[in-house]
Design a protein around this motif. Sequence first.
Motif, PDB file in Angstrom:
ATOM      1  N   ASP A 192     -10.738 -10.072   1.524  1.00 23.62           N
ATOM      2  CA  ASP A 192     -11.676 -10.295   2.622  1.00 23.62           C
ATOM      3  C   ASP A 192     -13.097  -9.960   2.180  1.00 23.62           C
ATOM      4  O   ASP A 192     -13.304  -9.200   1.229  1.00 23.62           O
ATOM      5  CB  ASP A 192     -11.276  -9.494   3.862  1.00 23.62           C
ATOM      6  CG  ASP A 192     -11.441  -7.993   3.693  1.00 23.62           C
ATOM      7  OD1 ASP A 192     -12.577  -7.517   3.802  1.00 23.62           O
ATOM      8  OD2 ASP A 192     -10.436  -7.306   3.439  1.00 23.62           O
ATOM      9  N   VAL A 193     -14.041 -10.554   2.877  1.00 21.08           N
ATOM     10  CA  VAL A 193     -15.456 -10.457   2.502  1.00 21.08           C
ATOM     11  C   VAL A 193     -15.982  -9.028   2.564  1.00 21.08           C
ATOM     12  O   VAL A 193     -16.629  -8.546   1.620  1.00 21.08           O
ATOM     13  CB  VAL A 193     -16.304 -11.385   3.408  1.00 21.08           C
ATOM     14  CG1 VAL A 193     -17.786 -11.020   3.305  1.00 21.08           C
ATOM     15  CG2 VAL A 193     -16.101 -12.835   3.008  1.00 21.08           C
ATOM     16  N   GLN A 225     -17.346 -18.347   0.665  1.00 26.73           N
ATOM     17  CA  GLN A 225     -17.031 -18.152   2.084  1.00 26.73           C
ATOM     18  C   GLN A 225     -18.273 -18.304   2.970  1.00 26.73           C
ATOM     19  O   GLN A 225     -18.204 -18.148   4.185  1.00 26.73           O
ATOM     20  CB  GLN A 225     -16.440 -16.749   2.316  1.00 26.73           C
ATOM     21  CG  GLN A 225     -15.436 -16.280   1.288  1.00 26.73           C
ATOM     22  CD  GLN A 225     -14.334 -17.285   1.019  1.00 26.73           C
ATOM     23  OE1 GLN A 225     -13.765 -17.853   1.943  1.00 26.73           O
ATOM     24  NE2 GLN A 225     -14.042 -17.502  -0.248  1.00 26.73           N
ATOM     25  N   TYR A 232     -22.170 -14.927   6.892  1.00 30.82           N
ATOM     26  CA  TYR A 232     -20.760 -14.714   6.564  1.00 30.82           C
ATOM     27  C   TYR A 232     -19.986 -14.201   7.773  1.00 30.82           C
ATOM     28  O   TYR A 232     -20.549 -13.627   8.708  1.00 30.82           O
ATOM     29  CB  TYR A 232     -20.630 -13.706   5.425  1.00 30.82           C
ATOM     30  CG  TYR A 232     -21.208 -14.202   4.123  1.00 30.82           C
ATOM     31  CD1 TYR A 232     -20.389 -14.790   3.165  1.00 30.82           C
ATOM     32  CD2 TYR A 232     -22.571 -14.107   3.858  1.00 30.82           C
ATOM     33  CE1 TYR A 232     -20.919 -15.273   1.978  1.00 30.82           C
ATOM     34  CE2 TYR A 232     -23.109 -14.585   2.674  1.00 30.82           C
ATOM     35  CZ  TYR A 232     -22.268 -15.166   1.732  1.00 30.82           C
ATOM     36  OH  TYR A 232     -22.801 -15.650   0.567  1.00 30.82           O
ATOM     37  N   THR A 236     -12.503 -14.773   6.709  1.00 29.84           N
ATOM     38  CA  THR A 236     -12.727 -15.907   5.813  1.00 29.84           C
ATOM     39  C   THR A 236     -11.534 -16.849   5.835  1.00 29.84           C
ATOM     40  O   THR A 236     -10.395 -16.400   5.958  1.00 29.84           O
ATOM     41  CB  THR A 236     -12.940 -15.400   4.380  1.00 29.84           C
ATOM     42  OG1 THR A 236     -11.830 -14.585   4.041  1.00 29.84           O
ATOM     43  CG2 THR A 236     -14.208 -14.598   4.262  1.00 29.84           C
ATOM     44  N   PRO A 237     -11.753 -18.164   5.621  1.00 30.01           N
ATOM     45  CA  PRO A 237     -13.074 -18.795   5.518  1.00 30.01           C
ATOM     46  C   PRO A 237     -13.555 -19.372   6.849  1.00 30.01           C
ATOM     47  O   PRO A 237     -14.436 -20.215   6.876  1.00 30.01           O
ATOM     48  CB  PRO A 237     -12.810 -19.910   4.510  1.00 30.01           C
ATOM     49  CG  PRO A 237     -11.410 -20.346   4.837  1.00 30.01           C
ATOM     50  CD  PRO A 237     -10.680 -19.088   5.286  1.00 30.01           C
TER      51      PRO A 237
END
Length: 317
Positions: A192-193, A225, A232, A236-237
């Motif tokens: 994950d981001v 992403q 952001y 995601t995405p």
Amino acid sequence: MKNFSKTHVLVALASLAAFLGGAAIAQAASTNKGAVKNGVSWIRKSGLSQFPSGGTGFKADTLSALAAAKKIGVSVPSSTRDGILSSVEEDTSSYAITAGATAKLILAAAATGRNPRCFGPKNEESDLYNILKSFYNSSSGQYGKTSFDQALALLALKAAYQKIPSKAIGFAKSRRGQYGWNFAMSKNSGDDVESSALMIEALRSAGVSRKESGLRSAYKWITFQRNIDGGYNPDTPNGETQADATSYVIRAADTIGAGTSKAKRALRALQKKGGSFRSSPSAAGSYPTISTTNAVLALSGQHYPVVARSKAGKSCV
């Protein structure tokens, strides 16, 4: 009339381009600082009453954000800082029950010029460094249980001027999944981001080169992403731009020297007229102080630790 050669024309055009480029950079910096100034003003006037119940960790984050704003020349009344600090200190012993929570307190202590090894209300001070060590597995190199525990611990050690164990750095690097990191630090659970961005920030703080292949690869995945507006989302995405996730990515990008102008523009677009930041374009968020704190820190051009001590403190416990 004086004749200009082709060379003269090219030099003149190059100079003009450089001037316009410099002006654009200056304008962007001014815009970011203006957003930070308005965010701090909102926090001071309205945000302090809009933390979730307890909210100690978020208050600690706010202390770092205010320190970041001050670094770029935004006025932060000492009364505002001291009021938040007092509240955080009162909750020290009850809040420092995980590696991540303890690390947040250390970051806040450093950001306000306090000694992390003697932090808390008078006669009830805690040695946060020793507490953080109690969550460390010296065999594996892991702090706590999650990627946030691990990353925040590395950042806190840097802030406290304490040695960062090489095993802790190695463990963090070893838990990168196919692309980046996830909250559980599981190599097979999907990345994950936010976890990836925070781990990049932490590893850079711990001394890992910005050119290290794992960091570059993880950041490249993060950019895949990105939304069309440059922001952001943590899921995601899919999902619209979210202030917190975008702020995390901006800080990570700054640590490795990547461009952040599009992400910062997307983040600034979430700022409301009063100075607070929406959680996303379609949602104000239940606790705007959280998204505003994250945005202030990111748009200040700073990252954790905002303040790092020049020497280790002495324990008073």
